[in-house]
Design an enzyme around this catalytic site. Structure first.
Site, PDB file in Angstrom:
ATOM      1  N   GLY A 157      -1.511   0.754   4.038  1.00 15.45           N
ATOM      2  CA  GLY A 157      -0.766   1.991   3.914  1.00 15.45           C
ATOM      3  C   GLY A 157      -0.054   2.454   5.172  1.00 15.45           C
ATOM      4  O   GLY A 157      -0.499   2.226   6.296  1.00 15.45           O
ATOM      5  N   SER A 158       1.092   3.101   4.949  1.00 16.86           N
ATOM      6  CA  SER A 158       1.878   3.776   5.990  1.00 16.86           C
ATOM      7  C   SER A 158       2.454   2.841   7.037  1.00 16.86           C
ATOM      8  O   SER A 158       2.814   3.270   8.133  1.00 16.86           O
ATOM      9  CB  SER A 158       1.039   4.864   6.679  1.00 16.86           C
ATOM     10  OG  SER A 158       0.570   5.798   5.734  1.00 16.86           O
ATOM     11  N   GLY A 164       0.792  -1.219   0.000  1.00 20.19           N
ATOM     12  CA  GLY A 164       0.000   0.000   0.000  1.00 20.19           C
ATOM     13  C   GLY A 164       0.827   1.273   0.000  1.00 20.19           C
ATOM     14  O   GLY A 164       2.057   1.264   0.134  1.00 20.19           O
ATOM     15  N   HIS A 165       0.124   2.386  -0.103  1.00 20.11           N
ATOM     16  CA  HIS A 165       0.751   3.703  -0.201  1.00 20.11           C
ATOM     17  C   HIS A 165       1.524   4.043   1.072  1.00 20.11           C
ATOM     18  O   HIS A 165       1.094   3.761   2.183  1.00 20.11           O
ATOM     19  CB  HIS A 165      -0.309   4.769  -0.466  1.00 20.11           C
ATOM     20  CG  HIS A 165      -1.403   4.798   0.549  1.00 20.11           C
ATOM     21  ND1 HIS A 165      -2.524   4.011   0.460  1.00 20.11           N
ATOM     22  CD2 HIS A 165      -1.545   5.516   1.682  1.00 20.11           C
ATOM     23  CE1 HIS A 165      -3.304   4.241   1.488  1.00 20.11           C
ATOM     24  NE2 HIS A 165      -2.737   5.150   2.257  1.00 20.11           N
ATOM     25  N   GLY A 166       2.698   4.620   0.880  1.00 20.51           N
ATOM     26  CA  GLY A 166       3.484   5.106   2.007  1.00 20.51           C
ATOM     27  C   GLY A 166       4.153   4.036   2.838  1.00 20.51           C
ATOM     28  O   GLY A 166       4.698   4.321   3.908  1.00 20.51           O
TER      29      GLY A 166
END
Length: 341
Positions: free
Chosen positions: A254-255, A235-237
């Site tokens: 994410g993250s 996922g993103h980040g």
């Protein structure tokens, strides 16, 4: 097809040759190898195949060398088998140079030593360094950077501002830098622009149809020498540390930060905004919903330490029987209460 004397292979790989020298023309399994092929033994459960194998020579550890007439003695048989396989393998592809059927934006910088197959798209201000190969159907967006000695297989996509280091292998169908899953939780589910980027460091390998998303802001990073299997969603980040192995169908929300030297086994799921420490092993189909410190081995969903997971796994098939016994005991206790016993 390449051919080597056994003594040449021993010298190239710095291995000890036991037995007489022969010509070797290929590599095969213990079961299928012919007298002019080389094989290997890396797992003791296959030791019974040594007696039956027709292999001309076998890569194995010193403790088993006396069982075969001809051997290359190794402290890491599987690793050295891979090195021998590289000697005999024929590289994929049949094209050299830069195809006139590829689209290369005038502002892109492509090394003269790169191999660019037909029907590759290279966007504006992108840099392709020396000895890198892009197979047909590869899409490289604007402001991307691909380092030296990389191989990018067919139908891979690098969206804008994606960076890949040196000596990377990106298999077919990978998507790097697609939009992360970012929406405002309003009635309209308004999309939040994803303008971050993806950075892949040196010596990373990414398996077919894996996706690594960019975030709203910031960078999604895969660090040096990490190996990612097919069909993984990152996922993103997210940040993935060095020397980490991620097996097929893992999902990382994410993250989240994954440390160095970790192993994420198949179908493990990691929630977002977590920190997974260094040297962590997460078993198959595990669900991670909290931060994990360094040097842990986990299994189950929700994940627990390995010993607890193994104990509960043994007990789980007995739950129906135990439940019946508990209900029976409860009835006995109720009767005793009724009779004031």
């Amino acid at each position: 097809m390449p051919q080597y004397k056994l003594s040449e292979i021993a010298k190239l790989l710095n291995l000890t040759l036991q037995g007489d020298d022969i010509e070797v023309v290929g590599v095969n399994t213990l079961q299928d190898a012919s007298p002019n092929e080389i094989s290997f033994l890396a797992n003791a459960k296959y030791i019974h195949q040594l007696v039956l194998s027709q292999a001309g020579a076998i890569i194995l550890s010193k403790e088993y060398a006396s069982r075969v007439p001809r051997a290359l003695i190794s402290t890491e048989p599987y690793r050295d088998f891979g090195r021998v396989l590289s000697l005999f393998s024929i590289p994929q592809g049949c094209f050299d140079g830069i195809s006139h059927q590829a689209y290369i934006h005038p502002t892109a910088q492509v090394s003269k030593t790169a191999t660019i197959y037909p029907f590759v798209f290279i966007g504006s201000h992108t840099v392709i360094e020396e000895n890198t190969t892009l197979f047909p159907g590869v899409y490289i967006g604007e402001h991307c950077h691909i380092g030296k000695n990389c191989t990018i297989y067919p139908n891979t996509v690098l969206m804008a501002n994606t960076s890949i280091g040196n000596d990377c292998i990106i298999h077919a169908g990978v998507v790097l830098g697609s939009d992360g899953f970012g929406f405002a939780l309003t009635e309209e589910k308004q999309k939040i622009p994803q303008v971050g980027n993806v950075i892949i460091k040196d010596k990373v390998e990414i398996g077919a149809n894996t996706t690594v998303d960019r975030g709203t802001l910031g960078t999604t990073t895969i660090n040096e020498n990490t190996k990612i299997d097919n069909l993984v969603q990152i996922g993103h980040g997210v940040t993935v540390g060095k020397n980490t192995v991620i097996v097929s169908q893992v999902g990382i929300s994410g993250s989240t930060s994954i440390g160095d030297n970790c192993i994420l086994a198949g179908q493990a799921g990691i929630s977002g905004h977590l920190t997974i420490g260094n040297n962590v092993t997460i078993g198959p189909q595990s669900g991670i919903g909290k931060n994990i410190p360094d040097n842990q081995i986990l299994g189950g969903s929700p994940a627990v330490d390995r010993q607890t997971f193994l104990k509960t796994s043994v007990l789980m098939p007995r739950f129906p029987e135990l439940f019946k016994r508990i209900k029976k005991l409860e009835k006995i206790l109720e009767k005793k209460k009724e009779h004031n016993i």
